[in-house]
Design an enzyme around this catalytic site. Structure first.
Site, PDB file in Angstrom:
ATOM      1  N   ARG A 114       0.811  -1.246   0.000  1.00 57.24           N
ATOM      2  CA  ARG A 114       0.000   0.000   0.000  1.00 57.24           C
ATOM      3  C   ARG A 114       0.835   1.283   0.000  1.00 57.24           C
ATOM      4  NH1 ARG A 114      -3.138  -2.746   3.963  1.00 57.24           N
ATOM      5  NH2 ARG A 114      -4.802  -3.899   2.928  1.00 57.24           N
ATOM      6  N   LYS A 136       3.123  11.486 -11.224  1.00 53.12           N
ATOM      7  CA  LYS A 136       2.283  10.611 -12.054  1.00 53.12           C
ATOM      8  C   LYS A 136       3.065   9.337 -12.329  1.00 53.12           C
ATOM      9  CE  LYS A 136      -0.829  13.541 -14.699  1.00 53.12           C
ATOM     10  NZ  LYS A 136      -1.172  14.016 -16.057  1.00 53.12           N
ATOM     11  N   GLU A 178       9.305  17.861 -24.828  1.00 58.17           N
ATOM     12  CA  GLU A 178       8.636  18.274 -23.583  1.00 58.17           C
ATOM     13  C   GLU A 178       9.127  19.661 -23.154  1.00 58.17           C
ATOM     14  OE1 GLU A 178       6.112  16.569 -22.498  1.00 58.17           O
ATOM     15  OE2 GLU A 178       6.449  14.419 -22.753  1.00 58.17           O
ATOM     16  N   LYS A 220       6.849  23.028 -13.920  1.00 53.48           N
ATOM     17  CA  LYS A 220       6.031  21.859 -13.572  1.00 53.48           C
ATOM     18  C   LYS A 220       5.733  21.837 -12.078  1.00 53.48           C
ATOM     19  CE  LYS A 220       5.075  17.075 -14.266  1.00 53.48           C
ATOM     20  NZ  LYS A 220       5.278  15.865 -15.037  1.00 53.48           N
ATOM     21  N   GLU A 230      -4.607  16.766 -10.991  1.00 51.28           N
ATOM     22  CA  GLU A 230      -5.187  17.141 -12.285  1.00 51.28           C
ATOM     23  C   GLU A 230      -6.694  17.346 -12.232  1.00 51.28           C
ATOM     24  OE1 GLU A 230      -3.123  15.472 -15.692  1.00 51.28           O
ATOM     25  OE2 GLU A 230      -5.021  15.459 -16.796  1.00 51.28           O
ATOM     26  N   ARG A 234      -3.456  21.250 -14.268  1.00 50.27           N
ATOM     27  CA  ARG A 234      -2.401  20.289 -14.626  1.00 50.27           C
ATOM     28  C   ARG A 234      -2.650  19.646 -15.985  1.00 50.27           C
ATOM     29  NH1 ARG A 234       0.816  15.782 -10.950  1.00 50.27           N
ATOM     30  NH2 ARG A 234       2.099  15.077 -12.687  1.00 50.27           N
ATOM     31  N   ASN A 238      -0.631  18.343 -20.661  1.00 48.03           N
ATOM     32  CA  ASN A 238      -0.847  17.297 -21.663  1.00 48.03           C
ATOM     33  C   ASN A 238      -0.945  17.866 -23.077  1.00 48.03           C
ATOM     34  OD1 ASN A 238      -0.930  15.076 -19.888  1.00 48.03           O
ATOM     35  ND2 ASN A 238      -2.955  15.729 -19.228  1.00 48.03           N
ATOM     36  N   HIS A 241      -0.463  15.658 -26.089  1.00 48.05           N
ATOM     37  CA  HIS A 241      -0.426  14.271 -25.645  1.00 48.05           C
ATOM     38  C   HIS A 241      -1.637  13.458 -26.106  1.00 48.05           C
ATOM     39  CE1 HIS A 241       2.933  15.673 -23.337  1.00 48.05           C
ATOM     40  NE2 HIS A 241       3.103  14.531 -22.724  1.00 48.05           N
ATOM     41  N   HIS A 245      -0.387  10.292 -27.726  1.00 48.30           N
ATOM     42  CA  HIS A 245      -0.615   8.952 -27.181  1.00 48.30           C
ATOM     43  C   HIS A 245      -1.253   8.041 -28.232  1.00 48.30           C
ATOM     44  CE1 HIS A 245      -0.561  10.292 -22.655  1.00 48.30           C
ATOM     45  NE2 HIS A 245       0.640  10.189 -23.173  1.00 48.30           N
ATOM     46  N   HIS A 258       8.055   8.618 -27.212  1.00 46.24           N
ATOM     47  CA  HIS A 258       7.007   9.457 -26.623  1.00 46.24           C
ATOM     48  C   HIS A 258       7.166  10.923 -27.056  1.00 46.24           C
ATOM     49  CE1 HIS A 258       4.175  10.936 -23.628  1.00 46.24           C
ATOM     50  NE2 HIS A 258       5.097  11.773 -23.198  1.00 46.24           N
TER      51      HIS A 258
HETATM   52  P1  NAD Z   1      12.937   5.737 -21.687  1.00 44.08           P
HETATM   53  O1  NAD Z   1      12.794   5.573 -20.259  1.00 44.08           O
HETATM   54  O2  NAD Z   1      12.559   4.612 -22.579  1.00 44.08           O
HETATM   55  O3  NAD Z   1      14.433   6.179 -21.982  1.00 44.08           O
HETATM   56  C1  NAD Z   1      14.831   6.392 -23.287  1.00 44.08           C
HETATM   57  C2  NAD Z   1      16.000   5.485 -23.705  1.00 44.08           C
HETATM   58  O4  NAD Z   1      17.196   6.078 -23.228  1.00 44.08           O
HETATM   59  C3  NAD Z   1      15.973   4.083 -23.127  1.00 44.08           C
HETATM   60  O5  NAD Z   1      16.514   3.197 -24.055  1.00 44.08           O
HETATM   61  C4  NAD Z   1      16.877   4.204 -21.915  1.00 44.08           C
HETATM   62  O6  NAD Z   1      17.438   2.984 -21.520  1.00 44.08           O
HETATM   63  C5  NAD Z   1      17.904   5.143 -22.432  1.00 44.08           C
HETATM   64  N1  NAD Z   1      18.598   5.938 -21.445  1.00 44.08           N
HETATM   65  C6  NAD Z   1      18.070   6.624 -20.406  1.00 44.08           C
HETATM   66  N2  NAD Z   1      19.017   7.341 -19.807  1.00 44.08           N
HETATM   67  C7  NAD Z   1      20.166   7.106 -20.465  1.00 44.08           C
HETATM   68  C8  NAD Z   1      21.497   7.568 -20.346  1.00 44.08           C
HETATM   69  N3  NAD Z   1      21.826   8.490 -19.433  1.00 44.08           N
HETATM   70  N4  NAD Z   1      22.424   7.097 -21.183  1.00 44.08           N
HETATM   71  C9  NAD Z   1      22.099   6.200 -22.154  1.00 44.08           C
HETATM   72  N5  NAD Z   1      20.865   5.748 -22.347  1.00 44.08           N
HETATM   73  C10 NAD Z   1      19.909   6.193 -21.509  1.00 44.08           C
HETATM   74  O7  NAD Z   1      12.089   7.010 -22.229  1.00 44.08           O
HETATM   75  P2  NAD Z   1      11.978   8.511 -21.704  1.00 44.08           P
HETATM   76  O8  NAD Z   1      11.927   9.338 -22.916  1.00 44.08           O
HETATM   77  O9  NAD Z   1      12.964   8.805 -20.665  1.00 44.08           O
HETATM   78  O10 NAD Z   1      10.551   8.519 -21.012  1.00 44.08           O
HETATM   79  C11 NAD Z   1       9.386   8.248 -21.760  1.00 44.08           C
HETATM   80  C12 NAD Z   1       8.335   7.737 -20.822  1.00 44.08           C
HETATM   81  O11 NAD Z   1       8.017   8.745 -19.868  1.00 44.08           O
HETATM   82  C13 NAD Z   1       7.041   7.389 -21.516  1.00 44.08           C
HETATM   83  O12 NAD Z   1       6.580   6.156 -21.050  1.00 44.08           O
HETATM   84  C14 NAD Z   1       6.101   8.500 -21.107  1.00 44.08           C
HETATM   85  O13 NAD Z   1       4.765   8.088 -21.084  1.00 44.08           O
HETATM   86  C15 NAD Z   1       6.615   8.821 -19.748  1.00 44.08           C
HETATM   87  N6  NAD Z   1       6.262  10.162 -19.255  1.00 44.08           N
HETATM   88  C16 NAD Z   1       5.753  10.253 -18.004  1.00 44.08           C
HETATM   89  C17 NAD Z   1       5.454  11.487 -17.490  1.00 44.08           C
HETATM   90  C18 NAD Z   1       4.958  11.603 -16.068  1.00 44.08           C
HETATM   91  O14 NAD Z   1       4.549  12.690 -15.664  1.00 44.08           O
HETATM   92  N7  NAD Z   1       5.026  10.551 -15.289  1.00 44.08           N
HETATM   93  C19 NAD Z   1       5.661  12.645 -18.256  1.00 44.08           C
HETATM   94  C20 NAD Z   1       6.192  12.502 -19.523  1.00 44.08           C
HETATM   95  C21 NAD Z   1       6.488  11.256 -20.025  1.00 44.08           C
HETATM   96  N1  GLY Z   2       3.261  14.971 -18.057  1.00 45.16           N
HETATM   97  C1  GLY Z   2       1.978  15.458 -17.623  1.00 45.16           C
HETATM   98  C2  GLY Z   2       1.869  15.620 -16.160  1.00 45.16           C
HETATM   99  O1  GLY Z   2       2.755  15.296 -15.406  1.00 45.16           O
HETATM  100  O2  GLY Z   2       0.852  16.059 -15.700  1.00 45.16           O
END
Ligand code: NAD
Ligand code: GLY
Length: 351
Positions: A114, A136, A178, A220, A230, A234, A238, A241, A245, A258
């Site tokens: 939990r 998130k 972003e 942010k 949200e 917030r 998006n 997005h 998405h 992404h």
């Molecule tokens: P990711 O986590 O897949 O990383 C991108 C690639 O880079 C991967 O292959 C990873 O292994 C590699 N990598 C990461 N750091 C590295 C480094 N320092 N050196 C070498 N390689 C490295 O993708 P991302 O772009 O970081 O994140 C995308 C994800 O984030 C999506 O799933 C998206 O939905 C999510 N997201 C979430 C939020 C939120 O608020 N929680 C906001 C925006 C995006």
């Molecule tokens: N990436 C959108 C949010 O965090 O609200």
């Protein structure tokens, strides 16, 4: 050295930028049981350094690399690992990686017994400017992106721009989507700054990167402090997005990054805003220029028609009372959640 605070009362937490990891708060560093979640790409680069931050040796679990592994199967795999290791509620989970690892680890932290404490060490640009901040967390479902998740704030976010040196260029560009998003939704002067400093950003000058990342985290943090779950404002984060998405899911998770999908989504939002007379063609061209200058795509994938977007957009988390809602741009640097976009309008603009 830069610092931003996410103000959430007793759950407030710091985002430390370029402190060389030395800023890890003492209560976290002294935790008796630490589990680091990472992947086989990031772990060989940074796991040893992160291990060394803790007084008691952490254990770690690696999840395969890629968006396709931000899944219920990976979620279950981590939970099973924690149970097999006899991990208790006072554990600290550490997300070491990009947004995939961060979102997945955060969701486990929200669910295991939990809820347990969690630390974000984001290593991709996208995760440093966006996903590690704000709580998130989620996994994907084949029928929709981020459809299963929870709000779970970390105890701290530690960002080192040094890690970006090993990030592939395409991933760096995806993170810039972003960054441009923040400018478009809330800060026109930041858009000018990005265009003026594009060379230094692309050369990854550490001071410029730290300044840029701090600005995004501050924007942010301010929004999240006002609207954590949200209920209103917030949703503006998006921007792009809803379309993005749909592209990610339709094209198969991981085929379009992404950030790439969000870049095209922002172009679509700008185009729709221009159709409503809110943005000029000059504004739309400026959005396109800003995205392309950071090597981001601006055109819808050839294989996608507007009809392919609709099923995904109709199950988007912003849908309310059966009505799709989109973040549009009344002007550059201003965003608004709009509930009256019809299928007919979408077909007229993008058909
Ligand atoms: P990711 O986590 O897949 O990383 C991108 C690639 O880079 C991967 O292959 C990873 O292994 C590699 N990598 C990461 N750091 C590295 C480094 N320092 N050196 C070498 N390689 C490295 O993708 P991302 O772009 O970081 O994140 C995308 C994800 O984030 C999506 O799933 C998206 O939905 C999510 N997201 C979430 C939020 C939120 O608020 N929680 C906001 C925006 C995006
Ligand atoms: N990436 C959108 C949010 O965090 O609200």
């Amino acid at each position: 050295m830069q610092k931003v605070e996410v103000q959430l009362g007793q759950r407030s937490y710091p985002i430390d930028i370029n402190t060389g990891f030395s800023s890890l708060v003492a209560s976290l560093a002294d935790t008796r049981q630490v589990v680091i979640v990472s992947n086989p790409t990031v772990a060989p680069l940074y796991l040893a350094k992160v291990n060394a931050l803790f007084s008691h040796s952490p254990v770690h679990i690696l999840i395969e690399d890629g968006e396709a592994f931000k899944s219920l199967a990976s979620f279950e795999k981590i939970l099973s690992f924690l149970l097999q290791q006899g991990v208790s509620r006072d554990v600290l989970l550490v997300a070491l990686g990009g947004g995939v690892i961060g979102d997945l680890t955060g969701f486990v932290a929200a669910s295991y017994q939990r809820g347990v404490r969690f630390l974000q060490i984001p290593t991709s640009l996208l995760s440093q400017v966006d996903s590690s901040v704000g709580g998130k967390t989620a996994v994907n479902h084949p029928l929709g992106k981020n459809m299963i998740g929870a709000f779970k704030q970390p105890e701290q976010v530690i960002i080192s721009t040094e890690t970006l040196k090993t990030l592939p260029q395409r991933e760096f560009a995806a993170g810039m989507a972003e960054v441009v998003k923040y400018a478009l939704l809330g800060d026109n002067r930041f858009l000018d700054w990005l265009l003026q400093h594009s060379e230094q950003i692309l050369q990854q000058q550490p001071d410029i990167l730290a300044q840029m990342i701090k600005h995004c985290c501050q924007m942010k943090a301010d929004i999240v402090s006002r609207d954590e779950t949200e209920q209103g404002e917030r949703a503006l984060l998006n921007l792009g997005h809803t379309f993005g998405h749909a592209i990610e899911a339709f094209m198969g998770y991981g085929n379009w990054l992404h950030g790439e999908a969000v870049a095209v989504g922002m172009m679509m939002a700008a185009t729709l805003s221009a159709h409503r007379g809110w943005l000029s063609q000059h504004d739309v061209a400026l959005v396109s220029r800003a995205l392309q200058c950071f090597s981001l795509p601006v055109a819808v994938p050839d294989s996608m028609q507007i009809a392919d977007f609709l099923p995904y957009m109709k199950t988007d988390k912003k849908v309310k009372n059966g009505q799709m809602r989109f973040v549009l741009l009344p002007a550059l640097g201003q965003a608004r959640l709009v509930a009256d976009v019809t299928e007919a309008e979408l077909v007229q603009v993008f058909g």
